[in-house]
Design an enzyme around this catalytic site. Structure first.
Site, mmCIF file in Angstrom:
data_model
loop_
_atom_site.group_PDB
_atom_site.id
_atom_site.type_symbol
_atom_site.label_atom_id
_atom_site.label_comp_id
_atom_site.label_asym_id
_atom_site.label_seq_id
_atom_site.Cartn_x
_atom_site.Cartn_y
_atom_site.Cartn_z
ATOM 1 N N GLU A 182 9.176 37.522 59.564
ATOM 2 C CA GLU A 182 10.233 37.139 58.617
ATOM 3 C C GLU A 182 9.712 36.141 57.596
ATOM 4 O O GLU A 182 10.247 35.036 57.427
ATOM 5 C CB GLU A 182 11.437 36.558 59.374
ATOM 6 C CG GLU A 182 12.031 37.568 60.338
ATOM 7 C CD GLU A 182 13.323 37.116 61.014
ATOM 8 O OE1 GLU A 182 14.125 37.958 61.401
ATOM 9 O OE2 GLU A 182 13.509 35.899 61.167
ATOM 10 N N GLU A 219 12.991 44.594 64.762
ATOM 11 C CA GLU A 219 13.997 43.759 65.429
ATOM 12 C C GLU A 219 15.372 44.259 65.063
ATOM 13 O O GLU A 219 15.660 44.490 63.879
ATOM 14 C CB GLU A 219 13.915 42.300 64.961
ATOM 15 C CG GLU A 219 12.856 41.473 65.603
ATOM 16 C CD GLU A 219 12.964 40.004 65.234
ATOM 17 O OE1 GLU A 219 14.080 39.474 65.169
ATOM 18 O OE2 GLU A 219 11.901 39.401 65.009
#
Ligand code: BG6
Length: 477
Positions: free
Chosen positions: A178, A370
């Site tokens: 991220e 995810e």
């Protein structure tokens, strides 16, 4: 007797079904095996809270779920579900305890040898994140994290060390988890010790640039070491909808998305996009970008794009509305959607929109690394007498999201795989709770640190095993 054949979508052969974790949320053993401290060891209340001075007993991540000692048992459970892939991160501070040493810590390297051997034994493909919110603490305190250009070299040394050691067996690598969260949580995401409120925009964007250059350097190293390695960037994906049809709301939604897309644009296209350069100009930020940086970025673009997806959000300039809760990057709540107990709005269609958008924009294979539902689970006794969790809410969430992945595949999007977040319950990144559970396997540990650490199969365990075995045919549209 006739039985109804499954009617759900069929996913491609070779689709990488599995689950995802991060070292700092599962391993524990924070001071074993020569490991140094990482930023997580001083974030007892989670990544969205301020840091403290050192490790404190209430920090659940210090022990995690004890994967460090129980990895064989855990991997056997994943194999029982039929996992094809397992996403894990390497804790940088196990390999270079301070981050700036010349030589790696052999004990740390040997630990991941054992884990990777165990995965190989079960035929599970590892997907390895090099940096998942685990910058060595020393780099944060002595260099102010990624604001310092020297981190590029430290990270490249670390990346080369683990790529050389494991690269011939590990095909899929992700450079920074991220990466776009750096702009919102610079300490957890990038080891930037200066509090955000005191950090200049110049330093924040310089840290972003350093990470992007380091990501390109790791990509170059991986391809030099083994041209068969596939390197991906990893983006926190949040599709933004305009709250109203007013054109300025549409622009606001686009601007919010561009903050995230810019990271992908650099990784995939090898240069900063015009809209991003304009925003820097308007902020008065002049980045220090060398010719060598430009060359590295241009010549070492990624092989695929991976992302996390939990929720969407809205943007508006036309109403005075408060931002909602969210996965590090929040927005205005969408009045048409329900939310989890932690306020993350549930939007399966948003996942298809992200897949379609990224594919149309970048034309690179995509990997959903995810996705999942954080929820409170209650242990009950199952029909076999074993403890279990009747987590139909999680099954519903995963079913609906996987159906949207199938829709995108039918749209022609190339999707490499889907790794459900927290296939094992793990300590929450944002709140450091155990009670915010994502797993298909229940781990007996509570918010106060009590519990036996025993593992129990939830109802979703058998459900996911059937989905994998049928290549999605047991999903309900
Ligand atoms: C992602 C992170 O943003 O969200 C994970 O990459 C994290 O590390 C996951 O655990 C879920 O967030 P949380 O805060 O509910 O654990």
């Amino acid at each position: 007797m006739t039985t109804t054949p499954p009617t759900g979508p069929r996913f491609p052969e070779g689709f990488l079904w599995g689950g995802a974790t991060a070292a700092n949320q599962i391993e524990g053993a924070y001071a074993e095996g020569g490991k140094g401290l990482s930023v997580q060891d001083v974030l007892p209340d989670g990544g969205t809270s301020p840091r403290v001075d050192g490790p404190t007993p209430e920090n659940l991540k210090l022990e995690g779920i004890d994967f460090y000692h129980r990895y064989a048992e855990d991997i056997a459970l994943l194999a029982e579900m039929g996992f094809k892939a397992f996403r894990l991160s390497i804790a940088w501070s196990r390999i270079f305890p301070d981050g700036d040493e010349a030589e790696p810590n052999e004990e740390g390297l040997a630990f991941y040898d054992r884990v990777l051997d165990e995965l190989e034994k079960h035929g599970i493909e590892p997907v390895v994140t090099l940096s998942h919110y685990e910058t060595p603490l020393h780099l944060a305190e002595a260099y102010d994290g990624w604001t310092d250009r020297r981190l590029i070299g430290f990270y490249e040394r670390y990346a080369r060390t683990v790529l050389e050691r494991y690269g011939h067996g590990v095909r899929y690598w992700l450079t920074f988890n991220e990466i776009n969260s750096l702009l919102h949580f610079p300490f957890m995401s990038g080891g930037v010790n200066t509090p955000l409120a005191e950090l200049s925009e110049k330093d924040l964007y310089q840290a972003m640039h350093h990470e992007l250059v380091a990501s390109a350097a790791a990509t170059r190293a991986a391809h030099e070491i083994d041209p068969g390695i596939r390197v991906g960037c990893m983006i926190l994906a949040v599709p933004f909808y305009p709250l109203t049809p007013e054109p300025r709301d549409v622009l606001a939604a686009r601007a919010a998305e561009q903050q995230n897309l810019a990271f992908g644009d650099v990784h995939v296209r090898g240069a900063y996009p015009g809209y991003f350069l304009r925003s820097l100009r308007e902020k008065g930020v002049a980045l220090d970008v060398t010719e060598e940086d430009r060359r590295l970025l241009a010549e070492n673009t990624v092989d695929f794009v991976s992302f996390s997806y939990y929720m969407s959000a809205c943007a508006t300039v036309t109403q005075d509305v408060a931002a909602g809760e969210g996965n590090l990057i929040g927005g205005v709540p969408n009045p048409t959607l329900e939310a989890s107990e932690w306020g993350w709005q549930i939007d399966p269609v948003g996942l298809r929109l992200v897949l379609d958008q990224y594919w149309e924009r970048w034309g690179k294979p995509l990997f959903v690394v995810e996705n999942g539902l954080g929820a409170r689970d209650v242990l009950v006794t199952g029909t076999d007498g074993e403890p279990t969790v009747e987590d139909d809410y999680r099954i519903g969430y995963m079913n609906d999201h996987l159906v949207q992945v199938a829709e995108a595949i039918e749209d022609g999007v190339e999707v490499l795989g889907y790794t459900a977040w927290g296939c094992l319950d793990e300590v929450s990144m944002s709140t450091s709770q155990m009670s915010k559970r994502y797993g298909l396997v229940y781990v007996d540990r509570n918010d106060d640190g009590s519990g036996t650490l025993a593992r129990y199969r939830k109802k979703s365990f058998g459900w996911y095993r059937d989905v994998i075995a049928s290549r999605g045919a047991t999903l309900s549209r």
